[in-house]
Design an enzyme around this catalytic site. Sequence first.
Site, PDB file in Angstrom:
ATOM      1  N   ASN A  39      15.530  -9.615  54.592  1.00 33.45           N
ATOM      2  CA  ASN A  39      16.274 -10.851  54.405  1.00 33.45           C
ATOM      3  C   ASN A  39      15.773 -11.588  53.163  1.00 33.45           C
ATOM      4  O   ASN A  39      14.592 -11.523  52.809  1.00 33.45           O
ATOM      5  CB  ASN A  39      16.238 -11.738  55.654  1.00 33.45           C
ATOM      6  CG  ASN A  39      14.846 -12.133  56.102  1.00 33.45           C
ATOM      7  OD1 ASN A  39      13.922 -11.312  56.135  1.00 33.45           O
ATOM      8  ND2 ASN A  39      14.677 -13.390  56.486  1.00 33.45           N
ATOM      9  N   GLU A  41      16.236 -15.378  51.706  1.00 32.20           N
ATOM     10  CA  GLU A  41      16.758 -16.728  51.922  1.00 32.20           C
ATOM     11  C   GLU A  41      17.045 -17.426  50.599  1.00 32.20           C
ATOM     12  O   GLU A  41      16.593 -16.992  49.535  1.00 32.20           O
ATOM     13  CB  GLU A  41      15.745 -17.559  52.723  1.00 32.20           C
ATOM     14  CG  GLU A  41      15.566 -17.075  54.127  1.00 32.20           C
ATOM     15  CD  GLU A  41      14.575 -17.892  54.927  1.00 32.20           C
ATOM     16  OE1 GLU A  41      14.521 -17.679  56.145  1.00 32.20           O
ATOM     17  OE2 GLU A  41      13.841 -18.741  54.357  1.00 32.20           O
ATOM     18  N   CYS A  50      21.120 -11.113  54.735  1.00 28.35           N
ATOM     19  CA  CYS A  50      20.438 -10.519  55.883  1.00 28.35           C
ATOM     20  C   CYS A  50      19.852  -9.155  55.523  1.00 28.35           C
ATOM     21  O   CYS A  50      20.329  -8.478  54.607  1.00 28.35           O
ATOM     22  CB  CYS A  50      21.409 -10.351  57.042  1.00 28.35           C
ATOM     23  SG  CYS A  50      22.047 -11.903  57.703  1.00 28.35           S
ATOM     24  N   GLU A  52      20.051  -6.359  57.212  1.00 29.79           N
ATOM     25  CA  GLU A  52      21.025  -5.288  57.433  1.00 29.79           C
ATOM     26  C   GLU A  52      21.976  -5.160  56.242  1.00 29.79           C
ATOM     27  O   GLU A  52      22.287  -4.052  55.800  1.00 29.79           O
ATOM     28  CB  GLU A  52      21.833  -5.553  58.710  1.00 29.79           C
ATOM     29  CG  GLU A  52      21.006  -5.638  59.974  1.00 29.79           C
ATOM     30  CD  GLU A  52      20.497  -7.038  60.292  1.00 29.79           C
ATOM     31  OE1 GLU A  52      20.204  -7.293  61.471  1.00 29.79           O
ATOM     32  OE2 GLU A  52      20.398  -7.892  59.383  1.00 29.79           O
ATOM     33  N   CYS A  83      23.197 -10.490  63.268  1.00 26.62           N
ATOM     34  CA  CYS A  83      24.137 -11.608  63.374  1.00 26.62           C
ATOM     35  C   CYS A  83      25.566 -11.058  63.438  1.00 26.62           C
ATOM     36  O   CYS A  83      25.800  -9.868  63.223  1.00 26.62           O
ATOM     37  CB  CYS A  83      23.966 -12.554  62.184  1.00 26.62           C
ATOM     38  SG  CYS A  83      24.576 -11.891  60.609  1.00 26.62           S
ATOM     39  N   CYS A  86      26.737  -9.277  60.214  1.00 28.36           N
ATOM     40  CA  CYS A  86      26.107  -7.967  60.017  1.00 28.36           C
ATOM     41  C   CYS A  86      26.628  -6.945  61.017  1.00 28.36           C
ATOM     42  O   CYS A  86      26.720  -5.757  60.701  1.00 28.36           O
ATOM     43  CB  CYS A  86      24.586  -8.077  60.089  1.00 28.36           C
ATOM     44  SG  CYS A  86      23.905  -8.785  58.571  1.00 28.36           S
TER      45      CYS A  86
END
Length: 130
Positions: A39, A41, A50, A52, A83, A86
């Site tokens: 990830n 940010e 993310c 994934e 999420c 994803c």
Amino acid sequence: MDLLEAATAVRENAYAPYSNFKVGAAIRSASGVVYSGCNVENVAYPEGTCAEAGAIAAMVAAGETELTEVLVIADSPTPTPPCGGCRQKLVEFGGPEVKLTMVTSGGITQETTLADILPGKFVAAHMANS
């Protein structure tokens, strides 16, 4: 390459200065190559990426478009699922039978399939009248 090993290693590279919640993901492509992502940010939430999605982007950048296995690891009390966004990204590149393994840094593991994490997925056929 082992998915857990790849996801654990890449998790250390996560850029998570705001949440401190580092996530690593590894996917195995149809050719057997393992791609990983972490990830990333951004102070302008929700503009991050993310883990994934990063792994999928690496796979596609390498010229592959089919995944056969997924593993996600995070430092959490219980295994952390992908999420919603994803989940849709994963089913774009993997069939319903693809195994998804979610692992905590403490070793708790949960396995499921892409079909189980996203029932009623959105597919290209929904746009047939467009």
